[in-house]
Every structure is written in structure tokens, then in C-alpha cells.
Design a protein around this motif. Structure first.
Motif, PDB file in Angstrom:
ATOM      1  N   GLY A 175       0.784  -1.224   0.000  1.00 26.13           N
ATOM      2  CA  GLY A 175       0.000   0.000   0.000  1.00 26.13           C
ATOM      3  C   GLY A 175       0.813   1.270   0.000  1.00 26.13           C
ATOM      4  O   GLY A 175       0.272   2.348   0.290  1.00 26.13           O
ATOM      5  N   VAL A 176       2.103   1.179  -0.331  1.00 19.90           N
ATOM      6  CA  VAL A 176       2.962   2.365  -0.371  1.00 19.90           C
ATOM      7  C   VAL A 176       3.047   2.852  -1.810  1.00 19.90           C
ATOM      8  O   VAL A 176       3.459   2.089  -2.690  1.00 19.90           O
ATOM      9  N   PRO A 177       2.681   4.083  -2.093  1.00 21.03           N
ATOM     10  CA  PRO A 177       2.789   4.593  -3.462  1.00 21.03           C
ATOM     11  C   PRO A 177       4.253   4.738  -3.871  1.00 21.03           C
ATOM     12  O   PRO A 177       5.091   5.205  -3.110  1.00 21.03           O
ATOM     13  N   VAL A 178       4.558   4.314  -5.091  1.00 17.58           N
ATOM     14  CA  VAL A 178       5.937   4.337  -5.558  1.00 17.58           C
ATOM     15  C   VAL A 178       5.944   4.567  -7.061  1.00 17.58           C
ATOM     16  O   VAL A 178       5.085   4.063  -7.789  1.00 17.58           O
ATOM     17  N   PHE A 179       6.920   5.352  -7.515  1.00 17.32           N
ATOM     18  CA  PHE A 179       7.123   5.589  -8.944  1.00 17.32           C
ATOM     19  C   PHE A 179       8.493   5.053  -9.315  1.00 17.32           C
ATOM     20  O   PHE A 179       9.504   5.425  -8.707  1.00 17.32           O
ATOM     21  N   ARG A 180       8.548   4.170 -10.317  1.00 16.19           N
ATOM     22  CA  ARG A 180       9.808   3.545 -10.718  1.00 16.19           C
ATOM     23  C   ARG A 180      10.275   4.094 -12.050  1.00 16.19           C
ATOM     24  O   ARG A 180       9.498   4.239 -12.994  1.00 16.19           O
ATOM     25  N   ASP A 181      11.577   4.362 -12.139  1.00 14.74           N
ATOM     26  CA  ASP A 181      12.221   4.756 -13.385  1.00 14.74           C
ATOM     27  C   ASP A 181      13.514   3.965 -13.490  1.00 14.74           C
ATOM     28  O   ASP A 181      14.546   4.358 -12.932  1.00 14.74           O
ATOM     29  N   GLY A 182      13.449   2.834 -14.189  1.00 15.27           N
ATOM     30  CA  GLY A 182      14.623   1.974 -14.265  1.00 15.27           C
ATOM     31  C   GLY A 182      14.916   1.364 -12.907  1.00 15.27           C
ATOM     32  O   GLY A 182      14.076   0.695 -12.304  1.00 15.27           O
TER      33      GLY A 182
END
Length: 523
Positions: A175-182
Motif C-alpha cells: 500500500g505504499v505509493p511508488v514511482f519507478r524509473d529503471g
């Protein structure tokens, strides 16, 4: 082991006293003498392994592998003493093949292959001098030596990608928001990245070494041994993903006060220790009782007392001669390799048609190269964005001063690679390979195309470069080579400028190849 040794001694048929004492002892002495000569012949290779152990935590286990292997061989001394030497031609042929492999790897500066070949020469010498019975007795200790070779960095990219994917997936489930870039990902409380130290490679290698030893000591069936080793290989990979997720969660819930410094690594080793302890405790529930081995039924008849020592001595002498030939050939090839002509002070490149040379270079990126090659750094424009060119030319390649060598930061301290692949382009009516890398720094991106010219052949495959370099040295040909790099910057929201790089290479490749030909034929 004491009981086993007494059983072995008691079960052997009583051979003539002279044969029983002289034959095995002389064979072992011949083997030890041969190894004592072979190891110094390849001292540079073995010393290179020790240097890697000392400077890399990932491969520091090598300091333990060698004494463990020696101790496991020492445990089998009673069985070895009961076996007369039976020299094997297969061992000499294997030693010959390993010598050829070592020579090619040494000439091409492929240290991993060089170290594997030199290490495998020791089991080959055992087979050649003592034969298959002794080889079967020492199979595991000799094979265990191969784990001392520093190998595994090729698995860093997939391990890093798996750890990043596992961590991001676990964060979503938590439930933790996360944005991945590579390999980078951002949480509301801070930013994280999966780098080499987080890949789990050091845990995997250490676990494999421990698992192999545990399986050898506690199991006798091949299936169970392989199962334990498979678990020792796969469990640390999964556990490293869990470790990375726990560290990120700990940092997230502590508002980035915990698990972000030295304790990051401390938690990792503690977690790894607990995982390995649980794994071996679980595996020990299925361990098998090791059998008491006897040699009475299976031991082959000993050769006559006079012929066995002579055969062992001849086999040892043959091993020394075969092993000694390759360092001599390597030295001769290095000394006889011709130098390219004296290079000019500046590497010049004509401006391709339709492009113009600009005064300043962008982006602020420069490849990390070994040694001191002749370099050219320039930027060309045909609208926007501009294309940066980096050429590096080696008049003569040497160890740690070559086209391809390991670099800790191959793209500099600022830029980190996001993605890599090999592309095939149609340029000037022919197919050309380039190795594509996407570099990142914040929202900035750089698209890099890289290729090499070795022996007049343009390729993006490192293995081809190495083979061409070894061929040039063996045949006494030129060994000069070039590193060709073109790059262009773009924003993370924009598409990669592949068409721009291809247009430049289409126009500039003839000029680049002409400049390299002039260098190789300079008077």
C-alpha cells in the motif's frame, strides 16, 4: 573419518611391502613437485585472483576456498595412500587444452577465462599423474577450487533488475505509493536506487560456496546435493528482494532516519546470516549418513612396483613441460607484437557533409577508458539536438590499457545506465552493430551508441574484439584498436534520438574509418 580410515586400511589386500610403500608415496611426491612448479609458472594469474579477493567484498570468500579445499584433500590422505598411481593420457590432453585456453585468454586479456584455465590445470595434473581412482577421491575438493575464481559480475544487471522489480511490487502490495524509473524509485518520503551493492550478488556467491560445502559433507546422493545447492542459489536471490523491501519500508516509516547509511549494509548481512542458518537447519533434517567406504572390492590392481613410479615421474615431467610452454608462448607473442606507427599529436576527423562542428560539447558525459589512448571529443549539429562524438585509439593494447577492461564507473560518477541492448543498423549499404545504452541523471537522459574496430573489423560484440586481439598477437599482426562512441542528450519525457544518431553515423562513418586507417598506417 577415523573409523573410515581404519576400515580402508584393514580392508585393503596386503600387497608386497615394497610396492605398497614406494608406489603411492612416489606418485604423491611427483604430483606435489609438479604442482609446486606449475603454480609459480602462472603466478601472475593466481596473484590477480588474490588481488580481486582483497579489494572486493563480493569475492573475499576466495581466501577461504583454498584452505578448505586443501583440508578436504588432507582428509582423504589414507585413501590416496592406498591407491597406486595410474597415470592417464586424458589428463595430459586436458592439460593441453587448458593451456591453449589460457594462452588465448592471456593474449586477449580475459582474466576470468585465464583464471579458470589456470585453476583447472591443478585437477588435470592430478588426473594425469595419479589417474582416475585418485581423481574420483579428490573430485569435490578439486572442483571446489573453481569457486575461488572471481566470477559473477555478468549477473549484476539481471540481479539489480530483479531486486528493483521485487521491491516495487512488494511496496505496491504494502500500500505504499511508488514511482519507478529503471533502477530508481521514489516514495513520498524519499528516493531510492538499486545499485551494485544492493544486487545481492555477494550473498548469492557466498551462499553457493557454503551450500556446496554443506551438501558435500552431509549428503551422499547426487539428487539431494544438487537440490541443496539449488536452494542455496535461489533462496538468497529471493531473500535479497525481501531484504531490500524491508530496508525501504524501514526507511519510509522512520522518515528516512533508519536503514539509509552504514546500517543499510549491516542489516543486509544480518538478514543474510539468519536466512542461511534457517536454510541449513531445514536441510539438515534430510541429511544422509555417510557410508564407510572400503577399497577392497573396487580398487584396481596395482601395476608392478617398478613401472608405476616410472610412469608417475614421466607423467609429472610431461605435465611440467606442457604447462610451461604456454607462459613462454605468451611472453614471446607480447614481445614480438609489432607497434603501430607513431600516432600524430591530435586525432583529426573531417566534418561530415550536412553537419557543422560546434564549439562546445554537451552533455557533460565522458567515457571512462583504460590507459592513455589517443582521444577525440567533438560535437556536431544539424538542427537540434546535437551529437557528441568520442573516439579513442590504442596504438598497442596492454593489460589494463585496452579497449575492453572492467571499469568501476564506466560512464563516470554522474551518469548511471538505465537500459542496454545491441542494435543492428543499415549504414552505407551494410549492416553495422552498435551497443546502445541509456544513461540517466535525474530527468536528464543520454542515448549512447558504441562500437569497436579491432583488426579492421567493426563490431559491438566484446567476444569478437577479444578473439581478434588474440589472433593478431598469435599471428604477429597489428593489434591497434578503436572505441567509437556517439551520443545525444534528451529529456526523460522525449523519445530517444535514435534517428539523429543514425543520420550522423550514415554521414560520418566513412570519415571515421578513414581516420582510423590513416592512424594504423602512420609512418
Amino acid at each position: 573419518m577415523k573409523l573410515a580410515e581404519r576400515t580402508v586400511a584393514a580392508s585393503l589386500p596386503a600387497p608386497p611391502a615394497q610396492a605398497a610403500r614406494a608406489t603411492p608415496g612416489l606418485g604423491l611426491r611427483a604430483l606435489l613437485l609438479a604442482i609446486a612448479i606449475i603454480v609459480p609458472l602462472y603466478h601472475a594469474t593466481f596473484w590477480g585472483m588474490a588481488e580481486v579477493w582483497s579489494r572486493s567484498q563480493t569475492f573475499a570468500h576466495g581466501f577461504l576456498i583454498v584452505p578448505i579445499s586443501l583440508y578436504l584433500c588432507w582428509r582423504q590422505r589414507a585413501r590416496l595412500a592406498a591407491l597406486p598411481p595410474r597415470p592417464s593420457l586424458a589428463g595430459l590432453l586436458l592439460l593441453l587444452l587448458l593451456g591453449v585456453a589460457w594462452l588465448l585468454a592471456d593474449l586477449a586479456y580475459v582474466q576470468v577465462a585465464e583464471q579458470y584455465a589456470a585453476t583447472a590445470m591443478l585437477p588435470a595434473a592430478v588426473l594425469a599423474i595419479l589417474g582416475w581412482p585418485a581423481m574420483r577421491v579428490l573430485a569435490f575438493p578439486l572442483a571446489y577450487l573453481l569457486l575461488a575464481v572471481p566470477f559473477g559480475e555478468v549477473f549484476l544487471p539481471p540481479l539489480i533488475d530483479f531486486t528493483a522489480s521485487f521491491t516495487v511490487g512488494a511496496l505496491h502490495l504494502s500500500g505504499v505509493p511508488v514511482f519507478r524509473d529503471g533502477n530508481y524509485f521514489s516514495l513520498p518520503t524519499g528516493n531510492w536506487s538499486v545499485v551494485e551493492a544492493c544486487s545481492g550478488l555477494r550473498y548469492v556467491i557466498a551462499s553457493l560456496a557454503l551450500g556446496a560445502l554443506f551438501a558435500h559433507l552431509h549428503f551422499r546422493s547426487l539428487g539431494r546435493r544438487l537440490a541443496v545447492m539449488a536452494c542455496a542459489l535461489l533462496v538468497p536471490i529471493l531473500a535479497n528482494g525481501v531484504r531490500a523491501w524491508l530496508i525501504v519500508m524501514l526507511g519510509h516509516h522512520s522518515n528516512m532516519r533508519l536503514a539509509v547509511g552504514v546500517d543499510h549494509l549491516v542489516y543486509g548481512w544480518l538478514f543474510f546470516g539468519v536466512v542461511m542458518l534457517l536454510l541449513f537447519l531445514l536441510a539438515s533434517r534430510w541429511r544422509e549418513r555417510m557410508p564407510v567406504l572400503t577399497l577392497a572390492a573396487s580398487a584396481p590392481a596395482a601395476p608392478p612396483a617398478r613401472t608405476a613410479p616410472r610412469a608417475a615421474i614421466k607423467a609429472a615431467a610431461a605435465c611440467v613441460l606442457i604447462a610451461g610452454a604456454w607462459p613462454a608462448l605468451a611472453w614471446r607473442s607480447e614481445e614480438a607484437a609489432p607497434l603501430a606507427g607513431r600516432p600524430p599529436a591530435v586525432l583529426a576527423l573531417s566534418t561530415p557533409p550536412g553537419w557543422r562542428l560546434v564549439d562546445h560539447r554537451t552533455p557533460d558525459w565522458s567515457a571512462t577508458l583504460a590507459g592513455a589512448p589517443l582521444r577525440l571529443d567533438a560535437s556536431y549539429a544539424q538542427g537540434a539536438p546535437q551529437v557528441s562524438v568520442q573516439l579513442a585509439w590504442y596504438a598497442r593494447q596492454a593489460r589494463n590499457a585496452e579497449l575492453l577492461t572492467h571499469q568501476v564507473t564506466p560512464y563516470g560518477a554522474r551518469w548511471l545506465p538505465l537500459a542496454q541492448e545491441t542494435r543492428h543498423l543499415q549504414l552505407q549499404g551494410r549492416s553495422v552493430q552498435v551497443h546502445e545504452t541509456v544513461l540517466a541523471h535525474g530527468s536528464e537522459r543520454v542515448l549512447v551508441w558504441r562500437s569497436y574496430q579491432q583488426g579492421g573489423v567493426l563490431t559491438a560484440r566484446p567476444a569478437v574484439v577479444k578473439m581478434l586481439l588474440a589472433k593478431g598477437k598469435l599471428l604477429g599482426e597489428r593489434q591497434d584498436g578503436a572505441d567509437i562512441m556517439v551520443s545525444s542528450a534528451y529529456d526523460e519525457l522525449a523519445p530517444p534520438p535514435r534517428a539523429r544518431l543514425q543520420a550522423y553515423l550514415q554521414a560520418a562513418l566513412p570519415a571515421i574509418e578513414q581516420a582510423l586507417r590513416e592512424l594504423s598506417h602512420a609512418p
